[in-house]
Design a protein around this motif. Structure first.
Motif, short mmCIF file in Angstrom:
data_model
loop_
_atom_site.label_atom_id
_atom_site.label_comp_id
_atom_site.label_asym_id
_atom_site.label_seq_id
_atom_site.Cartn_x
_atom_site.Cartn_y
_atom_site.Cartn_z
N MET A 196 0.85 -1.20 0.00
CA MET A 196 0.00 0.00 0.00
C MET A 196 0.88 1.24 0.00
SD MET A 196 -1.40 -0.81 3.75
CE MET A 196 -1.51 -2.50 3.18
N SER A 197 0.36 2.30 -0.61
CA SER A 197 1.14 3.53 -0.78
C SER A 197 0.43 4.69 -0.10
CB SER A 197 1.33 3.83 -2.27
OG SER A 197 2.07 5.01 -2.45
N SER A 198 1.18 5.45 0.71
CA SER A 198 0.63 6.58 1.45
C SER A 198 1.46 7.83 1.21
CB SER A 198 0.62 6.26 2.95
OG SER A 198 0.30 7.40 3.71
N ILE A 199 0.80 8.98 1.26
CA ILE A 199 1.50 10.27 1.18
C ILE A 199 2.01 10.70 2.56
CG2 ILE A 199 -0.48 11.80 1.55
CD1 ILE A 199 1.85 12.36 -1.36
N ALA A 200 1.68 9.92 3.61
CA ALA A 200 2.05 10.20 5.00
C ALA A 200 1.42 11.49 5.53
CB ALA A 200 3.56 10.24 5.17
N PRO A 201 0.06 11.51 5.60
CA PRO A 201 -0.61 12.71 6.13
C PRO A 201 -0.30 12.91 7.61
CG PRO A 201 -2.19 10.92 5.78
CD PRO A 201 -0.90 10.47 5.19
N LYS A 202 -0.22 14.18 8.00
CA LYS A 202 0.14 14.52 9.38
C LYS A 202 -1.14 14.82 10.17
CE LYS A 202 2.94 17.85 12.06
NZ LYS A 202 3.96 16.94 12.58
N ASN A 215 8.38 12.05 -2.73
CA ASN A 215 8.36 12.98 -3.87
C ASN A 215 9.49 13.98 -3.93
OD1 ASN A 215 6.08 11.78 -5.00
ND2 ASN A 215 4.70 13.04 -3.81
N SER A 216 10.15 14.28 -2.83
CA SER A 216 11.33 15.15 -2.85
C SER A 216 12.11 14.96 -1.56
CB SER A 216 10.92 16.62 -3.00
OG SER A 216 12.07 17.46 -2.92
N THR A 217 13.41 15.18 -1.62
CA THR A 217 14.23 15.14 -0.40
C THR A 217 14.17 16.47 0.34
OG1 THR A 217 16.18 15.83 -1.67
CG2 THR A 217 15.82 13.46 -1.39
N ASN A 218 13.49 17.46 -0.24
CA ASN A 218 13.32 18.77 0.40
C ASN A 218 11.91 18.85 0.98
OD1 ASN A 218 12.29 21.75 0.16
ND2 ASN A 218 14.53 21.88 0.26
N GLN A 219 11.83 18.97 2.30
CA GLN A 219 10.53 18.93 2.97
C GLN A 219 9.62 20.07 2.53
OE1 GLN A 219 9.17 16.66 4.86
NE2 GLN A 219 7.37 17.77 5.54
N GLU A 220 10.17 21.26 2.34
CA GLU A 220 9.35 22.40 1.94
C GLU A 220 8.76 22.19 0.55
OE1 GLU A 220 9.80 27.25 1.30
OE2 GLU A 220 11.38 26.13 2.33
N TYR A 221 9.57 21.71 -0.39
CA TYR A 221 9.05 21.47 -1.74
C TYR A 221 8.04 20.34 -1.72
CZ TYR A 221 8.80 20.57 -6.73
OH TYR A 221 8.34 20.38 -8.01
N ARG A 222 8.34 19.31 -0.97
CA ARG A 222 7.42 18.16 -0.86
C ARG A 222 6.04 18.62 -0.39
NH1 ARG A 222 6.77 14.79 3.92
NH2 ARG A 222 5.59 12.93 3.33
N GLN A 223 6.03 19.48 0.62
CA GLN A 223 4.75 19.97 1.14
C GLN A 223 4.03 20.86 0.12
OE1 GLN A 223 3.02 19.45 4.46
NE2 GLN A 223 1.63 20.10 2.85
N SER A 224 4.81 21.56 -0.70
CA SER A 224 4.20 22.47 -1.68
C SER A 224 3.43 21.73 -2.77
CB SER A 224 5.28 23.35 -2.33
OG SER A 224 6.06 22.59 -3.26
N LEU A 225 3.67 20.43 -2.92
CA LEU A 225 3.02 19.65 -3.97
C LEU A 225 1.62 19.19 -3.60
CD1 LEU A 225 5.97 17.37 -5.16
CD2 LEU A 225 4.98 19.29 -6.41
N VAL A 226 1.26 19.27 -2.31
CA VAL A 226 -0.02 18.72 -1.86
C VAL A 226 -0.77 19.75 -1.02
CG1 VAL A 226 0.89 16.37 -1.88
CG2 VAL A 226 0.95 17.69 0.22
N LEU A 227 -2.07 19.47 -0.81
CA LEU A 227 -2.92 20.40 -0.07
C LEU A 227 -3.01 20.09 1.42
CD1 LEU A 227 -5.94 20.77 -2.55
CD2 LEU A 227 -4.02 22.34 -2.21
N ILE A 228 -2.72 18.85 1.81
CA ILE A 228 -2.88 18.46 3.20
C ILE A 228 -1.53 18.49 3.93
CG2 ILE A 228 -4.87 17.01 2.64
CD1 ILE A 228 -3.02 14.56 2.94
N PRO A 229 -1.52 18.71 5.25
CA PRO A 229 -0.26 18.67 6.01
C PRO A 229 0.37 17.28 5.96
CG PRO A 229 -2.01 19.70 7.30
CD PRO A 229 -2.67 19.08 6.12
N LEU A 230 1.70 17.25 5.83
CA LEU A 230 2.42 15.99 5.73
C LEU A 230 3.34 15.78 6.92
CD1 LEU A 230 3.52 16.15 1.98
CD2 LEU A 230 1.54 14.95 2.93
N MET A 231 3.58 14.52 7.27
CA MET A 231 4.56 14.21 8.30
C MET A 231 5.94 14.70 7.88
SD MET A 231 3.67 10.27 9.35
CE MET A 231 1.99 9.72 9.62
N ASN A 232 6.72 15.13 8.86
CA ASN A 232 8.10 15.49 8.56
C ASN A 232 8.97 14.23 8.53
OD1 ASN A 232 8.88 14.87 11.27
ND2 ASN A 232 8.27 16.93 11.91
N PHE A 233 10.24 14.40 8.18
CA PHE A 233 11.12 13.24 8.02
C PHE A 233 11.33 12.50 9.34
CE2 PHE A 233 13.19 15.54 4.20
CZ PHE A 233 12.13 15.15 3.40
#
Length: 290
Positions: free
Chosen positions: A123-129, A158-176
């Motif tokens: 299963m694949s998740s975007i890791a919502p926070k 989707n990216s090794t940069n947390q800020e860019y990764r978050q910019s790609l989606v609308l929901i808050p994401l877990m940090n590394f």
């Protein structure tokens, strides 16, 4: 169903309310197994800038019975198409639509699958926070502990940069750091665990630097899967440009140099020749119906 040549069948499945899901039956890499790709939700709330499914919005979760029904319908269709579905191992990949960790039925669906036929599962998740996703993940781990076959978990980083990764989606994401905790729980609790895949759907502008994550998302817990972003109407609207395959190989080499296991993940010829990104086939099927 739509048969795109040898080893690839795309199947639209309608719910009672006439919502449309897309499932896929295809050969796995090196044709060592069959893959059945299904959805966990109708639509999606993540709002990824490159995913056509974001245009549909989230309608509802799928029940555990509906999740299993997708598997049954897909395998029945493949058998009618002439595939010997008993000749190879079968993996069920919950990757076509929706966010698995936001569906409370997901852990129960593993138990349901175990009773029907304990096929391999990924299963694949975007890791919502959010608290619900974290608690649902813990329930999933408990279900995976008692499953009679391999269960894999994949995170769309989707990216090794947390800020860019978050910019790609609308929901808050877990940090590394939080994703690291997920990896540790999986490694410690699930019997004979596979490393969690960190999947990168990368475009021309995606910041990618293995050294940014290698100290926290370490190679002993995580593997890497690189995938070129397929063109969609939504990606074009958001000025997301396709990356050169040679650049992808350079990125792959940098992760290998950092000690990561690389999982094959590039789109196949059928995906490139036809519109096969999540959500696109639903649009095509609905136009055909009209």
């Amino acid at each position: 169903d739509f048969h795109f040549g040898d080893g690839f069948v795309r199947i639209p499945i309608e719910t009672k309310e006439k919502y449309v899901l897309e499932s896929t039956f295809c050969d796995g890499y090196n044709k060592e197994k069959y893959l059945v790709a299904i959805s966990t939700q109708i639509g999606c709330a993540s709002g990824c800038k490159f995913c056509e499914l974001a245009e549909h919005g989230l309608k509802r979760n799928l029940s555990q019975e509906e999740i299993l029904d997708q598997v049954k319908i897909t395998l029945q269709t493949a058998k009618k198409r002439g595939y010997d579905i008993f000749s190879k191992p079968i993996k069920v990949s919950m990757v076509r639509g929706g966010e698995p960790l936001m569906n409370k039925e997901l852990p129960n669906s593993l138990e349901n699958m175990n009773e029907y036929a304990p096929l391999q599962i990924k299963m694949s998740s975007i890791a919502p926070k959010n608290r619900f996703a974290r608690n649902n993940y813990k329930r999933l781990v408990n279900s995976a502990k008692n499953y009679d076959n391999t269960v894999q978990f994949q995170i769309s980083l989707n990216s090794t940069n947390q800020e860019y990764r978050q910019s790609l989606v609308l929901i808050p994401l877990m940090n590394f750091k939080e994703i690291r905790e997920i990896g540790e729980l999986w490694a410690n609790e699930v019997p004979n665990p596979r490393k969690i895949d960190l999947t990168f759907t990368i475009n021309k502008k995606t910041p990618m630097d293995a050294e940014e994550i290698s100290d926290i998302l370490t190679p002993d817990l995580f593997a890497i899967r690189l995938r070129e972003c397929l063109p969609t109407d939504r990606s074009i609207k958001n000025d997301i440009k396709i990356i050169d395959p040679d650049k992808v190989n350079q990125i792959k080499n940098s992760f290998e140099d950092s000690g990561y296991l690389i999982i094959p993940g590039s789109p196949g010829e059928t995906e490139l020749d036809f519109k096969m990104a999540p959500g696109q086939f639903i649009d095509i099927y609905n136009m055909m119906k009209k």
